[in-house]
Design a protein around this motif. Sequence first.
Motif: not given
Length: 552
Positions: A396-416
Amino acid sequence: MLRSLSIRDFVIVDQLELDFGSGFGALTGETGAGKSILLDALGLALGGRGEAGMVRVGRERADVIAEFDLPEGGGLRAWLGEQALPVEEGCVLLRRTIDVSGRSRAWINGVVVTLAQLRAAGEWLADIHGQHAHHALLRADAQRVLLDAQAGAEALVAEVGARYRDWQRLARLRLEAENDSASSARERELLAWQLQELDELAFDADEWAEINAEHGRLAHAASLMEGADETLDTLGEGELAVCSVLRHLDARIASLADIDPALGDVRELLASAAIQADEALHALRRYRDRLDLDPQRLNEIERRIAAVTDMARKYRVGVDVLPELREQWKARLETLEASADPERLAADEARARRDYDAAAERLSAARRPAAEVLSHEITEAMQTLAMAGGRFEVALERCEPGAFGVESVEFRVAANPGQTLRSLAKVASGGELSRIGLAIQVMTSRASETPTLIFDEVDVGIGGRVAEIVGKLLARLGEGRQVMCVTHLPQVAACADWQWRIAKREQAGETVSEVTPLDREGRVEEIARMLGGVNITSTTREHAAEMLGQRG
């Protein structure tokens, strides 16, 4: 759970009547045999997209009926009540038809409903995870929606969106007031003058109806008076007045009726006619007494009518629209007057921003623990899916206020082990994406309350030991609800509680799909086919039997 599915004339399905079991079921068969067609038919009954191409060639209409248990908890039951739909005891019946023109009809418990209602009911009953669902997880919006569903925050998301739109609307009003104050002032002045005109006119719909009726009377007063006088003279005031004649005839017939009673009916009719003529005479006299020529009043009414019609003509509307026009101008003037008050606008904008910030913070507070739980569960699942040492994180990264809130959602992975967490869209290979996507779907489905979960070839890209682990994951998921999976993997099919084989065959020169429920012997043969292809040996059958014996 899904009890039964009836399919008629759908793609290559002629007619199928299927009864489903609980637990984890596997649907297997050769490629192209129609396994996914069954799920497409079910998806149609749940409110999915329909098209004319779904109708079997040469038929007029495709028809799909799905019967489900009514879920415990009362949510769907309450929704059916709100929609004024019948509640069948213990079951829900969904039906959908598509004809060759592409026209669709839908029913719930025998009552015709809209497609939106069918889709809403379907969301309570089943989730279908398609074979391309892994790729959808690469989109940021899909990741956000999935997290919000896990957090149970859909209502909060809707509130944040509404608050954001209100805040932005007020911000635009303030900017418009600052940038266009001169033109706004001119428009306010014009509207105020127009409203004053209408207020001075004081148009009233009831008054308008009354003066038009009165105008009709006054404009034709002379004709009315002449006609009334002539009728009065004929009825009661002339030499041969009708009322006098009728009374005389009544008396004459009455004397004759004393001689011959057969004239009694005639006497009654004449007596009634005499009475009604007298009543008409008295009513007409009262009317004539009130009727008079009044040129002055007629002129007043004509001036009033002219003023109203001139006003309507001036603004190019019908007379009856004048009150509505006044309300529109009044509302617009109030808006402009509000926009002419910068302090009020700034205060309204600040209030809307505070409301938005509060709602967005509640949404963030719901997302954070859900993100932590999902990160932990998917990371644990990766350890069993040939990705030991891998990590998954919902960032969850803080972002500019928008229609979906004040954070972006990103799935991150380290496969190994030792790798840095990076965006799922940038890191995962095809096989890794399949495994991670499957883990995400299984884990998020586990938290869902939907009683029936369906996976359509979501195990593509995996095999071997990982496939067996996936099968066991689905089997555990099936301990608490009904789970079905279309699969080509024998390891997954061997973990199922029940198994159906889907195949194609020729029938009267047409290709049709058939479904065969398999007993243990049939399952051994089918899993052996999945293991060994065309030439099935005794060793392959032994291997298949061993896999079934290890189930669970």
